[in-house]
Structure formats: structure tokens, C-alpha cells
Design a protein around this motif. Structure first.
Motif, mmCIF file in Angstrom:
data_model
loop_
_atom_site.group_PDB
_atom_site.id
_atom_site.type_symbol
_atom_site.label_atom_id
_atom_site.label_comp_id
_atom_site.label_asym_id
_atom_site.label_seq_id
_atom_site.Cartn_x
_atom_site.Cartn_y
_atom_site.Cartn_z
ATOM 1 N N MET A 1 0.712 -1.400 0.172
ATOM 2 C CA MET A 1 -0.054 0.438 0.196
ATOM 3 C C MET A 1 0.876 1.064 0.001
ATOM 4 S SD MET A 1 -2.845 0.765 -0.126
ATOM 5 C CE MET A 1 -3.601 1.917 1.397
ATOM 6 N N HIS A 2 0.334 2.445 -0.673
ATOM 7 C CA HIS A 2 1.499 3.571 -0.416
ATOM 8 C C HIS A 2 0.652 4.677 0.611
ATOM 9 C CE1 HIS A 2 3.681 5.398 -3.274
ATOM 10 N NE2 HIS A 2 2.773 6.552 -2.676
ATOM 11 N N TYR A 5 1.948 10.290 4.067
ATOM 12 C CA TYR A 5 2.440 10.477 5.848
ATOM 13 C C TYR A 5 1.722 11.268 6.034
ATOM 14 C CZ TYR A 5 5.564 6.528 4.926
ATOM 15 O OH TYR A 5 6.473 5.249 4.921
ATOM 16 N N PRO A 189 13.597 4.103 -1.434
ATOM 17 C CA PRO A 189 12.427 4.626 -1.272
ATOM 18 C C PRO A 189 11.927 3.937 -0.461
ATOM 19 C CG PRO A 189 12.876 4.392 -3.658
ATOM 20 C CD PRO A 189 13.905 3.821 -3.114
ATOM 21 N N ASN A 190 11.660 2.636 0.007
ATOM 22 C CA ASN A 190 10.803 1.209 0.272
ATOM 23 C C ASN A 190 11.099 1.542 1.790
ATOM 24 O OD1 ASN A 190 8.778 0.606 -1.179
ATOM 25 N ND2 ASN A 190 10.475 -0.208 -2.011
ATOM 26 N N SER A 192 11.848 4.549 3.897
ATOM 27 C CA SER A 192 11.350 5.807 3.627
ATOM 28 C C SER A 192 10.339 5.909 5.178
ATOM 29 C CB SER A 192 11.305 6.535 2.990
ATOM 30 O OG SER A 192 10.100 6.187 2.311
#
Lengths: 284, 608
Positions: A1-2, A5, A189-190, A192
Motif C-alpha cells: 500500500m502506498h 504520511y 524509497p521503501n 523511507s
């Protein structure tokens, strides 16, 4: 899932409060020179003054304006928070991710090193170091960081290990991607979300430790620090002005730490699917 | 009996036949197959000297060169020694004469008997070709197509020739008539010991009537060998293409065409624009017909090349042998289906090929070269479609980024070129290439869309070899049908060799040329799909076939565990096999050849 934040943070009540508090502290830190009515280092006023219209929180033992010092202290706390946050996260990422990616003997050595370092009480070590060199703010950031990166590194390593085995990473490899590409485009990126969490935790710890050390007297005397102000306050507890030095400073410190804690909590809620569900049930 | 040497026929400037070399012995039957316009009829006509173009080379008939012969001498041979059944049934007969008259005509013309004798003989012949007696005095327009074909055959037989050239004798006939005519030709030729040259595009006629077969393409023979060998194992890409186009009850794979159109070339291999494995030399030089493994092939690459070869490939995870020394060969443009239950090592095999896992033992060859390390160029030629599309797509990448990723990694083209390639490939997999779709993230896609994005990613580098790991298991039937059609179309266009991993035998049979059945890390049976489906040898394959989906309402019995013994020393199916013997538990069988199959089963090899 994206996960976005920012939306998650602003949707969560804790997040909203935390962000508001952090903004306030940030505002004070940035605009302290304009908000302060006196130079915080200027000892030209009468000493031990009670709060008055001239000096809202009175003056200290050498005649400095407490209100001005309180405002300027925010800068120091935030600087430590940022410094420790960035430096610790960087250390955790480099060490944790490299251990996961390289693996083998290197991984085992790093993991045992972490096990060894994690039992060393950072506080005591810094007090010992301070006995020899009086740390300024940068030394302090450095010391706190190199003594507290282990937990973060563990988290990053675990996450990288699981990322490495993702099908999408395998897929990238079947296009001929090298390690560098995979680290930059797929691993970092993952990571983060984890990195953000590590940053917030380190920042909180940084503020807390700096204040604690300063409260114990371990700080460069020339810095304007909330911990140091509280330290001084307690030296004059036989005078009735000390509470004006101690309570507002303590409150300011609490607000800062709570801002970070609330943000951290909100993020955790956003990232942990189990907490997310609970949150939704709470709402209903 | 007849030998063609470097036969060439030109119609004006256009060369229709190029250097044909063929030998036909007495009593032999040879079929020449190929698409219409390939020069089959021209070849037939040139033998009987009726071709309108310029003929070069030699046609030796019992030592005499027919090309050099004067028309008068040729006439003596034509129809007396060499007869022809012409292609166009409608126009070959004269509408003004009764069929009996027409059959007796060649006898009269060649002065082999007087009119009465000729009529008597014609009657006999018409009887022989089973034309009802009442139809002898009918005019051609009163006859059906099948009857006319019979008359033509009778005409060809009239002067008792030695060689009959039959040009499409069964085309345009209905199925039953076709079989009757084929049977007729077969028996007539047998009893008269005729030599047949059959020109046809109908593989059924060719397979039943000829011993040997030559494939003619754009005036050149591209493959030549014994008929059964050519049909069961075509080695020239054109022969395989023709067979894939031909609907028959034996083939199980969906029909596939051959890309492009036939064109005649004076230089280079005539098939190269349509060939999916052509290389530089194919454009420059025409290949010679060369002997290759029991047959003749005209191909610079020696026929269809083996694209991927696995030799003794093994992978162990600690004590578990996930893949146990398997041997597989995948040819160019072919689909090899790897079938088996979950946990049989199919995906592990795929990952070994892709280099996601390192092999414990064994070698992998790509286009004949052993793969030692995998660099970017390897991954340009070999791509994989992953089983679960949602997992193989990073949730952080939009459709555009995900499909562009292979190009980014390989550093191909600039930004705009990459984007246009992405749009093109999305078109090809039938996905929209609109801005909104390109900016979607995986979680906004349906399963089918995500899988097609996965396929687009695998295809954008234009690979020669595609490893498709259960590409349709997550899809519903209609999306699956689309995806499968798409893959087959791409195979037709680009000649992609596909290793199609699936547990669905019903699907595998529709898309694969060959099947390999895998169980617990070993291949238990391998062979052409149609044969495995129609006559499985290994009990496991049999059970798989019984369990394959049908639309009948019968419920199939699942093979029960007959024994709890399985220590890995014997046959992996021993504990579920209903034909199990004591030996099965103790000895592991190796894959051994049995007719066209390879099978690893004690029972099959023992009884044979």
C-alpha cells in the motif's frame, strides 16, 4: 500500500497536536531574535529580579533576561533534535542496510557489534567523556549519535532484508539492474517510512538527553540551553525566583518532547496495520 | 525414375523456381507442400513441358532430358508415361463432351487403340474410380465436384502412365469425398505401382499419400525428408509455421499463422522477412539445401535453433532437492509447457534460468552458448512474467514508471523514446495508454490489468525467450483467454520461445507445442503436447489428465494415497500411483525415450 504520511499525520489527532506544537517551537526558534526583548547573553540587568513588565520572567543570577533565554533555548533544542536525528538515521541506514545487503560475515560482525554496543549506557559514557572535554553542541550531537544508532540499524536491517526478497526487487534484477540501482530505486524509497520513524525517535531522544546532560551540568556554559537553565535554577532554590526559571523552561522542554512523541505515535499508527484497524474501530 | 537438376523457371523477368533438385524413384510417392503461389503448379507443369515460362536446368526422365526434348518427342512421353491431374476441376474438363468421351480421348489421340477399344477402356477406368455407370454419359456440369475429380483421375490413368502428377487433387472437396478420393488414389497407385508427385497444401492428403515430403517456399525447397518425420518434427521454421496453420484433430495447440506475405527474392533466403530467427546472412545469401540429421534443410541456422537448453540442472535447498537434474530443450518460437502440481519445482526452475537462484549443479545454454554470468544483454534476451503481478510491481511505481523500468535499467533510448515505447507496448497488451492510466499505481489496477502491465514489462525489451510463470493463474477465464491469445500472437510475430509454467493441463494443451510434466523436482514425462494429451504414459500424467477441467458433469476421482512410504529413493509418484509395484519404491527411473515421448516410469519402459 502506498501511504501518504502527510495525510496520515493530519488525519490523526495526536499527529495534528504534535505538528502544531512542533510548529510553535519551530516558530519560536526561528524568530527568537525578533521576539526576544533583550540579548539573552547580555548580563546588564539587575540580578534575581522577579517577573515584571520589563522582564516577564525576571532575571537570573548574572542579570540575563529569562524570557529571552527561554525563547533562544528553543533553537538549541531543535538543533540537537535535527542533528541527532539526521546523524543517527544516516548511521543506522548505512550500517543496517549494508549489513542486510552484503550479508555473510560482514552482517554477522555488524550484528554482534550492535549487540555489544546496545548494552553500553550512553548517558554514563557521555558523562565520562565530558569529564575530559566539555562538549559543545556539535560534540554532543556526535556523541549521542554514535552511542544510540544501534536500535535504528537493527530496524533498517530487518526491513532491508525483507525488501530484498520482494518480488518487485527480483523483477528489477531480471531487467539487468545492478545493486546500486536496486538500492537507490527500490530499497531506499521503501525504507523511507522506517527512516522517518527512526529520525523522530532519535530526535526525541536527542532533545531529552541534551536537556538531561545540561541539567546535570554537562554542557558548554556559554550555550543557551533549557537544560542548563534548569540546572542553574536549582542552584538558587533558596531564593523564591527560582520557580520562574524552572517551570516555564520545563514546560517548553515538555512541549518540544511531546511534539516529537505525538508525531512518532501518529506515524506508528499509520504504519502499523493493526493499530490502524483499532483506530478505525475507535472512531466508530 | 525422374530427376530434377537445378531446375529454374522464369516468367519473363520473374524467377518462379530456383535451383530445384529432386529425385523420385519408381513406385515412390513424393508430396510437395507449400502455400499457394509458391511454385508447386509451375513445377508440375514444367515436368510435362506445359509451362509457359523459360525453363533452365535438367529434367531427367529415364535418362532423357525433357527440357531439351522437341515437342514431338515430348508428346510421346506426356500422358503415356507422365500424366497429370490438373488442379482446377471446373475448367479441366471440356463441357461439350460426355465424361466417357473425354476419358477415351487420350487413348485415341495417342493411337493406343481404336474408338471402340478406347471407349471400353474408358468405361473400365471410370468403373475403377467408382463413378456410377449411369454417370458415364453425363456432361461435366452435371457432375459433382467429387465425381469430376474421379473423372480426372481416370483420364490421367487412361494411357497407363508410370508417373502421375497430381495438383491439389483433394482441395475444395468435402471431408467424406476427400477421404474417398484419397483412398481411391491410394489403392489405384498401389495396384498399378504408380509413382506419384503430389502437389498440395493439404497436409492430410500429403500425409496419407506420400512417403516423402518436400516443402516449397517461393520457388525453393526449404525442407525435404520423410513425411512422418517432417510432420511430427518440422525443423524448418516455414514447415512448422505451415503445420501450425493447419487445423487437424491431432494438433491441440490453437491455430497460429505465419507473419507477413510471401515474396520472391533473387538474393537471400526467401523466407527471411517472415522468419523469426533470421540473422544478417539470411538477407544476403540463399541457403543451400543441406543434409542435416536424416533430412534436407535449407536454412543458414540449420533449421529451428534450440533456444534454451537445460542440462542436468539441479537445485537443493539444504536437504530438499527442489529441482533434481532436469534436462529440457526449448526451441525458437516454440511453447514448452511445464506442468505439475504446486511444489514440484516449476518456479524454482524458472528462477534458476533467470539467475534469481544459483544452480547447485548443471548447465544452462542460451542459443547454444553456456550461461556463466548474467549481464544486461542476457536480460535483454530473456525475460520473465512473474506469478503474482501485484507483488512483482513495486507499489511506489506508476504504470508508466513500472513499464519503463526495464528501459531505464538497460539505458535504452532517451526519455521521449522510452515513453513512446511504453505506450506502444501497452497498446500491444491491450491496455489504455492514456495519461490517466499511465499515472495509476498498482493498487488502483485490477488483477488482469496488473498482469498485463507485468507482461508489458517483460516484453518491452523484446526478448527471445519468455519465462511465463503461471501468468494467468490469478486471472478469470475471459482475461486469461485474452492474455493467452496475446502471448500466442506475439509468438507468431516475434518468434518468442516460451517456457509456460502452469498447473492447468487444459490450458497447456491449447498453447504449447510440447509438454513436460514435472513432479517433485524431476521430469516424469515429456513430448509433443498432442501425444501426451491423447496417450499419456506416466500414471501421474494420466491422473493429471483425468483431473483436468471438462464441461461434463462427471466428478473425477482423485488418486488416493495408496501408501505412506516415500523416502525419496523411488519414483516420486509411488505412494499415489495405482499401478505401483515394489520396485517403484526402490529405484528411481530416469527419463527414457519411448516413441515420440520421453517417460520416467518403470511400467512403461518394462512392458515395451
Amino acid at each position: 500500500m502506498h501511504i501518504n504520511y502527510w495525510t496520515e499525520l493530519t488525519r490523526n489527532n495526536f499527529g495534528k497536536i504534535g505538528l502544531a506544537m512542533l510548529c510553535l517551537v519551530l516558530f519560536i526558534a526561528l524568530f527568537a531574535p525578533f521576539l526576544a526583548r533583550y540579548d539573552p547573553g547580555e548580563p546588564s540587568h539587575a540580578i534575581f529580579m522577579s517577573p515584571s513588565f520589563e522582564h516577564w520572567l525576571g532575571t537570573n543570577d548574572i542579570g540575563q533576561d529569562i524570557w529571552s533565554r527561554l525563547l533562544c533555548g528553543a533553537k538549541n533544542s531543535l538543533l540537537v533534535a535535527l542533528g541527532v536525528g539526521v546523524f543517527t538515521t544516516l548511521l543506522s541506514t548505512v550500517i543496517g542496510a549494508s549489513a542486510a545487503l552484503v550479508g555473510g560475515l560482514y552482517d554477522r560482525i555488524v550484528m554482534r557489534l550492535i549487540d555489544a554496543l546496545i548494552v553500553i549506557p550512553a548517558f554514563i559514557v557521555i558523562i565520562l567523556v565530558a569529564a575530559y572535554v566539555l562538549p559543545n553542541v556539535w560534540t554532543l550531537i556526535f556523541l549521542i549519535s554514535i552511542l544510540t544508532w544501534q536500535g535504528g540499524a537493527r530496524l533498517v536491517r530487518a526491513q532491508t532484508l525483507s525488501l530484498k526478497e520482494r518480488m518487485s526487487v527480483y523483477a528489477a534484477r531480471t531487467f539487468g539492474a545492478n545493486k546500486r540501482y536496486i538500492v537507490i530505486r527500490h530499497i531506499i524509497p521503501n525504507l523511507s517510512s522506517i527512516l522517518f520513524a527512526v529520525f523522530i525517535h532519535s530526535a526525541t531522544r536527542g532533545v531529552f538527553m541534551e536537556a538531561g546532560l545540561a541539567f546535570l551540568g554537562i554542557a558548554d556554559i556559554s550555550t543557551v540551553s533549557w537544560g542548563l537553565m534548569m540546572h542553574h535554577a536549582l542552584r538558587f532554590y533558596y531564593l523564591d525566583v527560582w520557580k520562574w526559571w524552572l517551570i516555564p523552561t520545563g514546560l517548553a522542554l515538555s512541549v518540544t518532547i511531546m511534539a516529537f512523541v505525538f508525531i512518532g505515535h501518529a506515524l506508528e499508527t499509520a504504519m502499523d496495520p493493526r493499530l490502524r484497524v483499532m483506530e478505525q474501530e475507535d472512531w466508530q | 525414375m525422374i530427376e530434377l537438376r537445378e531446375l529454374e523457371v522464369m516468367y519473363g523477368k520473374r524467377r518462379v523456381l530456383h535451383g530445384i533438385n529432386l529425385t523420385l524413384k519408381r513406385g515412390e510417392s513424393l508430396s510437395i507442400v507449400g502455400e499457394s503461389g509458391g511454385g508447386k503448379t509451375t513445377l508440375g507443369l514444367s515436368i510435362i513441358g506445359l509451362v509457359e515460362g523459360t525453363v533452365r536446368g535438367e529434367i531427367l526422365f529415364e535418362g532423357k532430358n525433357l527440357v531439351a526434348l522437341a515437342e514431338k518427342e515430348l508428346k510421346a512421353i506426356r500422358w503415356n508415361r507422365i500424366a497429370m491431374v490438373f488442379q482446377n476441376v471446373e475448367n479441366a474438363l471440356n463441357p461439350l463432351y460426355t465424361v466417357l468421351d473425354q476419358v477415351s480421348e487420350p487413348i485415341v489421340v495417342h493411337k493406343l487403340g481404336d474408338r471402340n477399344e478406347a471407349t471400353r477402356r474408358a468405361g473400365e477406368l471410370l468403373n475403377r474410380v467408382n463413378l456410377p455407370e449411369g454417370r458415364f454419359y453425363a456432361y461435366p456440369h452435371q457432375l459433382s465436384g467429387g465425381e469430376k475429380q474421379r473423372v480426372l483421375i481416370a483420364m490421367a490413368l487412361a494411357n497407363d502412365p508410370d508417373l502421375i502428377i497430381m495438383d491439389e487433387p483433394t482441395t475444395a472437396l468435402d471431408a467424406l469425398t476427400k477421404v474417398e478420393i484419397i483412398n481411391l488414389i491410394h489403392t489405384v497407385c498401389k495396384e498399378r505401382e504408380l509413382t506419384i508427385l503430389l502437389l498440395t497444401h493439404d497436409f492430410y492428403a500429403a500425409s496419407t499419400l506420400s512417403d516423402r515430403m518436400a516443402v516449397l517456399y517461393a520457388g525453393r525447397i526449404v525442407e525435404f525428408g520423410s513425411t512422418p518425420a517432417l510432420l511430427s518434427n518440422p525443423r524448418h521454421p516455414y514447415t512448422r509455421g505451415l503445420l501450425r496453420c493447419y487445423p487437424s484433430m491431432t494438433t491441440t495447440k490453437d491455430l497460429q499463422g505465419i507473419k507477413g506475405r510471401m515474396e520472391f527474392f533473387d538474393v537471400g533466403c526467401p523466407f527471411h522477412p517472415r522468419c523469426t530467427q533470421s540473422i544478417g546472412i539470411c538477407r544476403e545469401k540463399a541457403p543451400r539445401l543441406e543434409k542435416n540429421d536424416g533430412r534436407f534443410i535449407a536454412c543458414h541456422r540449420g533449421g529451428i535453433i534450440p533456444l534454451l537448453e537445460l542440462r542436468d540442472l539441479s537445485k537443493s535447498f539444504d536437504s530438499l532437492k527442489a529441482v533434481d537434474s532436469i534436462d529440457l530443450t526449448l526451441y525458437e518460437g516454440e511453447t514448452l509447457a511445464l506442468v505439475g502440481e504446486s511444489g514440484s519445482g516449476k518456479t524454482t526452475t524458472a528462477k534458476l534460468i533467470m539467475g534469481i537462484f544459483g544452480a547447485t549443479e548443471g548447465r544452462i545454454y542460451l542459443e547454444g552458448k553456456q550461461i556463466l554470468g548474467r549481464d544486461k544483454s542476457f536480460y535483454q534476451r530473456v525475460q520473465m512474467i512473474f506469478q503474482n503481478p501485484m507483488e512483482s510491481l513495486s507499489h511506489r511505481l506508476s504504470v508508466l514508471e513500472a513499464v519503463r523500468e526495464p528501459l531505464d535499467v538497460q539505458k535504452l533510448g532517451n526519455r521521449e523514446q522510452r515513453e513512446s515505447m511504453v505506450r506502444q507496448i501497452l497498446d500491444e497488451v491491450e491496455l489504455p495508454s492514456s495519461e490517466t492510466f499511465l499515472n495509476k499505481y498498482p493498487h488502483q489496477l485490477s488483477q488482469g490489468e496488473a498482469q498485463r502491465v507485468g507482461i508489458a514489462r517483460a516484453l518491452i525489451l523484446n526478448p527471445k525467450l519468455l519465462i511465463a510463470d503461471e501468468p494467468t493463474s490469478a486471472l478469470d477465464a475471459s482475461t486469461q483467454a485474452k492474455v493467452v491469445k496475446l502471448l500466442l500472437n506475439l509468438q507468431e510475430k516475434r518468434g518468442i520461445g516460451m517456457l509456460f509454467i502452469t498447473h492447468n493441463l487444459a490450458l497447456a494443451r491449447k498453447i504449447s507445442d510440447r509438454l513436460a510434466v514435472m513432479l517433485k523436482g524431476i521430469i516424469v514425462e515429456e513430448g509433443p503436447s498432442n501425444e501426451i494429451v491423447s496417450s499419456p504414459l506416466h500414471p501421474y500424467t494420466e491422473d493429471l489428465l483425468k483431473a483436468a477441467p471438462t464441461l461434463s458433469s462427471r466428478v473425477h476421482a482423485v488418486p488416493e494415497r495408496t501408501s505412506e512410504r516415500n523416502d525419496g529413493t523411488g519414483c516420486p509418484y509411488a505412494n499415489r500411483c495405482n499401478k505401483v509395484t515394489e520396485v517403484c519404491f526402490n529405484e528411481k527411473q530416469r527419463l527414457s525415450s519411448l516413441s515420440t515421448h520421453k517417460v520416467a516410469c518403470m511400467l512403461c519402459t518394462a512392458t515395451d
